[in-house]
Design an enzyme around this catalytic site. Structure first.
Site, PDB file in Angstrom:
ATOM      1  N   ARG A   1     -31.233  13.007 -29.110  1.00 59.48           N
ATOM      2  CA  ARG A   1     -31.838  14.317 -28.480  1.00 59.48           C
ATOM      3  C   ARG A   1     -33.338  14.448 -28.498  1.00 59.48           C
ATOM      4  O   ARG A   1     -33.896  14.596 -27.496  1.00 59.48           O
ATOM      5  CB  ARG A   1     -31.505  15.342 -29.205  1.00 59.48           C
ATOM      6  CG  ARG A   1     -29.962  15.807 -29.197  1.00 59.48           C
ATOM      7  CD  ARG A   1     -29.594  16.850 -29.880  1.00 59.48           C
ATOM      8  NE  ARG A   1     -29.511  16.734 -31.699  1.00 59.48           N
ATOM      9  CZ  ARG A   1     -28.466  16.719 -31.950  1.00 59.48           C
ATOM     10  NH1 ARG A   1     -27.499  16.675 -31.442  1.00 59.48           N
ATOM     11  NH2 ARG A   1     -28.378  16.649 -33.252  1.00 59.48           N
TER      12      ARG A   1
ATOM     13  N   PHE B   1     -21.221  18.811 -21.368  1.00 62.11           N
ATOM     14  CA  PHE B   1     -20.538  18.922 -22.597  1.00 62.11           C
ATOM     15  C   PHE B   1     -21.530  19.173 -23.570  1.00 62.11           C
ATOM     16  O   PHE B   1     -21.965  18.767 -24.662  1.00 62.11           O
ATOM     17  CB  PHE B   1     -19.910  17.808 -23.137  1.00 62.11           C
ATOM     18  CG  PHE B   1     -19.043  16.902 -22.080  1.00 62.11           C
ATOM     19  CD1 PHE B   1     -17.730  17.536 -21.866  1.00 62.11           C
ATOM     20  CD2 PHE B   1     -19.393  16.150 -21.265  1.00 62.11           C
ATOM     21  CE1 PHE B   1     -16.683  16.857 -20.965  1.00 62.11           C
ATOM     22  CE2 PHE B   1     -18.367  15.535 -20.363  1.00 62.11           C
ATOM     23  CZ  PHE B   1     -17.018  15.940 -20.241  1.00 62.11           C
TER      24      PHE B   1
ATOM     25  N   ASP C   1     -20.499  23.789 -20.101  1.00 62.79           N
ATOM     26  CA  ASP C   1     -19.532  23.376 -21.165  1.00 62.79           C
ATOM     27  C   ASP C   1     -18.278  24.380 -20.935  1.00 62.79           C
ATOM     28  O   ASP C   1     -18.581  25.452 -20.335  1.00 62.79           O
ATOM     29  CB  ASP C   1     -20.233  23.768 -22.532  1.00 62.79           C
ATOM     30  CG  ASP C   1     -19.239  23.198 -23.832  1.00 62.79           C
ATOM     31  OD1 ASP C   1     -19.840  21.988 -24.325  1.00 62.79           O
ATOM     32  OD2 ASP C   1     -18.365  23.763 -24.088  1.00 62.79           O
ATOM     33  N   SER C   2     -17.104  24.116 -21.574  1.00 64.51           N
ATOM     34  CA  SER C   2     -16.120  24.853 -21.115  1.00 64.51           C
ATOM     35  C   SER C   2     -16.087  25.994 -22.115  1.00 64.51           C
ATOM     36  O   SER C   2     -15.146  26.888 -21.876  1.00 64.51           O
ATOM     37  CB  SER C   2     -14.814  24.093 -21.008  1.00 64.51           C
ATOM     38  OG  SER C   2     -14.627  23.296 -22.257  1.00 64.51           O
TER      39      SER C   2
ATOM     40  N   ASP D   1     -22.148  13.322 -22.521  1.00 67.00           N
ATOM     41  CA  ASP D   1     -22.017  13.601 -24.225  1.00 67.00           C
ATOM     42  C   ASP D   1     -20.637  14.063 -24.553  1.00 67.00           C
ATOM     43  O   ASP D   1     -20.548  15.335 -25.013  1.00 67.00           O
ATOM     44  CB  ASP D   1     -23.033  14.325 -24.874  1.00 67.00           C
ATOM     45  CG  ASP D   1     -22.808  13.955 -26.782  1.00 67.00           C
ATOM     46  OD1 ASP D   1     -21.943  12.841 -26.887  1.00 67.00           O
ATOM     47  OD2 ASP D   1     -23.258  14.689 -27.504  1.00 67.00           O
TER      48      ASP D   1
ATOM     49  N   CYS E   1     -18.129   8.616 -28.342  1.00 66.95           N
ATOM     50  CA  CYS E   1     -17.978   8.825 -29.725  1.00 66.95           C
ATOM     51  C   CYS E   1     -16.527   8.205 -29.907  1.00 66.95           C
ATOM     52  O   CYS E   1     -15.936   8.668 -31.213  1.00 66.95           O
ATOM     53  CB  CYS E   1     -18.132  10.336 -30.130  1.00 66.95           C
ATOM     54  SG  CYS E   1     -16.952  11.442 -29.356  1.00 66.95           S
TER      55      CYS E   1
END
Length: 396
Positions: A211, A227, A249-250, A300, A340
């Site tokens: 970040r 995301f 984002d959802s 991400d 990830c």
């Protein structure tokens, strides 16, 4: 103490100090051992190699506490191991002043199945193995003593506990959570952390350094953060002087938290921030259809491959979003792409991103190889611990 006896030749990984004993390597259990009990791990000819926690329900039949067979696994053992892990973070210069820090990172700190994150005065613990679950009281007590925290909240609610035959557990195990919203300061920005209902233990501390890199790269750029969760990358981009930041984002609650985070940092120019609730895959296609272009894109996504068995399916998803990302960049633009997924290794991930660049018809070069922050170390003997990997690629 019961003995876990290995099949002939199956001691090689333990001799390399890898702490897992798989079910297929076990010849017999000599004695009785319930889930979480300490056992001696022995070669076929009876030589003791380690002391480990037994997990009869798991494919990982034992996880090593110590490769010294003389070490006693008791409360004092956990008090020492926890104190050592906390002290290592306290001594690390890159972690100085950070209010959100991972204190214990499982196998890398010699405590398999134990995750502990500090958010200011609160520690969140996650116990994912039978051994860690058995020693909950000792681990929590050691964390309280080593940190002086006001509360320890347990988030042992991940699906991986089911592989150990353990039920989900969540709630305060020491003290009480503060009544006011919990916040941390990360590299100069104030962020709220939901330790009760947030992802993982409440926040993604592993992306702290990445970040900050986004902040350094963002000046004057049009930024797209996919995301985005609670906006960590978005806020750092704004702090770095981004011309505009579109965050997708959802999850409506995550976006609401992101906007609260923006409001907590009045020095940031809120007029440069846009928030969009949408499926990222669909949103990327829509942005391309609209002719939108960006100078810096952050991808991400959540874990697409929990294990190697899901790698092929995950590869298609990673290929898709990276292809769309490259196509939305203007020449000179930078794609910061992450995985990830433990089931997708570093080499495979780079191959996927490279394939996406070829299909997008762009020339790309790697500027930075990205990984988890320093409080998420990777044991040299346990390469599986390198779950977070990323690439910052520039096109044109």
């Amino acid at each position: 103490m019961a003995r876990l006896i290995l099949k002939p030749g199956k001691e090689r990984s333990l001799l390399r100090r890898h702490p897992w004993v798989f079910a297929g390597s076990v010849a017999a259990l000599d004695g009785r051992a319930r889930a979480g009990d300490t056992v001696d791990v022995c070669t076929a000819d009876g030589r003791v190699l380690a002391r480990a926690a037994c997990s009869p329900a798991s494919q990982i039949r034992a996880r090593v506490w110590s490769f010294d067979p003389e070490v006693v696994i008791d409360h004092a053992f956990f008090k020492r191991k926890v104190a050592e892990a906390v002290a290592r973070r306290a001594a690390h210069p890159l972690l100085a002043g950070q209010e959100g820090v991972r204190l214990i990172h499982g196998e890398s700190d010699g405590l398999p199945g134990v995750i502990a994150d500090r958010y200011g005065p609160v520690v969140v613990v996650q116990l994912t193995s039978a051994g860690a679950d058995k020693w909950r009281e000792a681990i929590v007590g050691a964390l309280v003593q080593a940190t002086g925290c006001v509360a320890v909240y347990e988030r042992s609610d991940s699906e991986v506990r089911g592989l150990e035959g353990l039920p989900p557990v969540a709630g305060c195990v020491f003290g009480e959570l503060p009544e006011e919203p919990l916040t941390i300061v990360e590299n100069g920005l104030t962020l709220e952390v939901d330790v009760v209902g947030g992802h993982k233990t409440g926040f993604y501390l592993d992306q702290r350094d990445n970040r900050l890199l986004t902040r350094h790269l963002a000046a004057g750029r049009r930024v797209l953060n996919c995301f985005c969760y609670t906006g960590g990358f978005s806020l750092q981009a704004l702090a770095g002087g981004a011309a505009e930041v579109l965050s997708i984002d959802s999850s409506a609650p995550a976006l609401a938290a992101a906007q609260r985070n923006l409001a907590r940092n009045p020095a940031l120019d809120a007029a440069r921030a846009q928030w969009r609730e949408d499926d990222v895959f669909q949103a990327l296609r829509s942005l391309r259809a609209e002719g939108r272009k960006f100078d810096l894109i952050v991808l991400d996504p959540p874990k697409f491959a929990p294990s190697a068995a899901y790698a092929e399916r995950a590869a298609r998803a990673y290929k898709d979003i990276n292809l769309l990302g490259f196509r939305l960049l203007d020449p000179g633009g930078i794609l910061m792409s992450y995985s990830c997924s433990g089931g997708v290794g570093v080499e495979l991930f780079q191959k996927i991103v490279a394939g996406a660049a070829v299909d997008a018809g762009v020339d790309a070069r790697i500027l930075h190889r990205l990984s988890a922050a320093a409080d998420h170390p990777v044991g040299l003997a346990v390469p599986e611990g390198e779950y977070l990997k990323g690439l910052a690629c520039q096109i044109g």
